[in-house]
Design an enzyme around this catalytic site. Structure first.
Site, PDB file in Angstrom:
ATOM      1  N   HIS A  63       0.848  -1.194   0.000  1.00 55.50           N
ATOM      2  CA  HIS A  63       0.000   0.000   0.000  1.00 55.50           C
ATOM      3  C   HIS A  63       0.881   1.241   0.000  1.00 55.50           C
ATOM      4  CE1 HIS A  63       0.829  -0.662   4.255  1.00 55.50           C
ATOM      5  NE2 HIS A  63       0.347   0.542   4.560  1.00 55.50           N
ATOM      6  N   HIS A  65       1.277   3.910   1.949  1.00 57.96           N
ATOM      7  CA  HIS A  65       1.713   4.656   3.128  1.00 57.96           C
ATOM      8  C   HIS A  65       3.239   4.756   3.118  1.00 57.96           C
ATOM      9  CE1 HIS A  65      -2.144   4.201   5.758  1.00 57.96           C
ATOM     10  NE2 HIS A  65      -2.136   5.322   5.069  1.00 57.96           N
ATOM     11  N   ASP A  67       5.703   4.521   5.220  1.00 55.09           N
ATOM     12  CA  ASP A  67       6.610   3.559   5.847  1.00 55.09           C
ATOM     13  C   ASP A  67       6.760   2.277   5.035  1.00 55.09           C
ATOM     14  OD1 ASP A  67       3.869   3.210   6.650  1.00 55.09           O
ATOM     15  OD2 ASP A  67       4.507   1.766   8.165  1.00 55.09           O
ATOM     16  N   HIS A  68       5.995   2.170   3.956  1.00 55.28           N
ATOM     17  CA  HIS A  68       6.122   1.016   3.056  1.00 55.28           C
ATOM     18  C   HIS A  68       6.622   1.419   1.673  1.00 55.28           C
ATOM     19  CE1 HIS A  68       3.753  -1.854   5.650  1.00 55.28           C
ATOM     20  NE2 HIS A  68       3.453  -0.688   6.201  1.00 55.28           N
ATOM     21  N   HIS A 140      -7.679  -1.576   5.533  1.00 59.43           N
ATOM     22  CA  HIS A 140      -6.786  -0.592   6.132  1.00 59.43           C
ATOM     23  C   HIS A 140      -7.342   0.796   5.837  1.00 59.43           C
ATOM     24  CE1 HIS A 140      -3.161   0.550   8.124  1.00 59.43           C
ATOM     25  NE2 HIS A 140      -2.583   1.091   7.064  1.00 59.43           N
ATOM     26  N   ASP A 211      -0.604  -4.025   5.799  1.00 52.93           N
ATOM     27  CA  ASP A 211      -1.282  -3.528   6.998  1.00 52.93           C
ATOM     28  C   ASP A 211      -2.777  -3.815   6.892  1.00 52.93           C
ATOM     29  OD1 ASP A 211       1.218  -2.592   7.526  1.00 52.93           O
ATOM     30  OD2 ASP A 211       0.652  -0.486   7.728  1.00 52.93           O
ATOM     31  N   HIS A 269       6.145  -5.923  11.714  1.00 53.90           N
ATOM     32  CA  HIS A 269       5.468  -4.624  11.749  1.00 53.90           C
ATOM     33  C   HIS A 269       5.075  -4.270  13.181  1.00 53.90           C
ATOM     34  CE1 HIS A 269       2.495  -1.462  10.648  1.00 53.90           C
ATOM     35  NE2 HIS A 269       3.258  -1.329   9.564  1.00 53.90           N
TER      36      HIS A 269
END
Length: 312
Positions: A63, A65, A67-68, A140, A211, A269
């Site tokens: 996805h 976001h 942090d990914h 999510h 997530d 995670h």
């Protein structure tokens, strides 16, 4: 086939752990590796690892976001400087292509290899003679996907000692037997292929979930997997917080693995509130009470993907 972790933290990096990036090493199967998510600093993590970006074949983004995702432009650029010339394909949700086009164009990054970006909305996203990859939508705050990597069954091995007992020497007829064709020797002896070939070797299944809250979309991806990699952002004492932030607890990850009939569960995670291994151990214990075959992911550690035995 083995899994290697470059980042196991949720949200933001800490001094102990970097943000998310998981590698599926396929050195024996493809002489390459695949990466799942590429949080900020992933290329620095690669430098501390035995990985070489020239061997990176595919990247799957769960996805969009940060942090990914924030490590992706830098890693793609660095790959070229580190001798990466083979084509590379990046898969992810809609919006990934625009993100990369703008990032690479504004920074005037030069990519000296063929880069393909494949946006998807789930389903079968890759297949060849050896592997297939399916994606499924999870639950999510934004669209987040899980990936199911299936290694196709490989043919059984020839029992060469038994074949020689029929008086057949190595040659073209061995190839026919390998293909499952019965053959007849010059002496008129018929060899039944099924009698001299072992059972096909079952391919392994690895499920990597982005997530997510517990949701119906996770189960088909994890069904009968040899390894499930699942987020465990919080312990179950913070289940309400996990729900509010669209994440899962260690117990919920274990419940999925049990229901799916998985062989092994790897938790990753982790929230920054769990700063040390000692603080993470209760998460493993929480999950292991439901699904005993549970391990904690750790950065720069390798986890073999164990092949499920027939009938299990």
């Amino acid at each position: 086939m083995e899994v290697y972790f470059l980042g196991t933290n949720a949200g933001i990096p800490t001094l102990q752990r970097n943000v998310t990036s998981v590698v599926l090493r396929l050195l024996e199967e493809r002489r390459s590796f695949w990466m799942f998510d590429c949080g900020e600093g992933t290329q620095h993590q690669v430098l501390r690892s035995p990985l070489r970006l020239g061997k990176l074949e595919k990247i799957f983004i769960t996805h969009l976001h940060g942090d990914h995702l924030f490590g992706l432009p830098g890693l793609l650029s660095s790959r070229g400087y580190q001798g990466g010339t083979a084509p590379l394909t990046v898969y992810g949700p809609p919006g990934l292509k625009a993100y990369l086009e703008v990032s690479l164009a504004v920074s005037q990054s030069r990519i000296p290899y063929k880069l393909e970006v494949v946006e998807h909305a789930g389903g079968l996203i890759f297949e060849d003679d050896c592997f297939k990859v399916e994606a499924g939508l999870l639950e999510h705050r934004i669209d987040s996907y899980g990936y199911r990597v299936t290694e196709k069954d490989s043919p059984g091995s020839l029992n060469t000692e038994l074949i020689r007992s029929y008086g057949l020497k190595p040659g073209p007829l061995y190839g026919k037997l390998k293909k499952g064709e019965d053959v007849t020797t010059e002496e008129g002896v018929t060899i039944i292929a099924a009698d001299v070939i072992s059972e096909p070797k079952r391919g392994r299944v690895v499920t990597l979930l982005g997530d997510t809250r517990p949701c119906a979309g996770s189960l088909p991806l994890a069904r009968e997997a040899d390894l499930v990699i699942h987020e465990a952002t919080f312990g179950h004492d913070l289940a309400e917080m996990a729900y509010q932030y669209h994440h899962s607890t260690a117990r919920q990850a274990a419940e999925l693995a049990k229901e799916a009939g998985a062989l092994q569960l790897l938790l990753t995670h982790f929230s920054s509130r769990y700063s040390s291994g000692e603080e993470l151990e209760p998460l493993r214990e929480e999950a292991a009470a439901i699904f005993p075959q549970t391990l904690l992911a750790a950065e720069f550690c390798t986890f073999p993907v164990v092949r499920r035995r027939s009938g299990h």
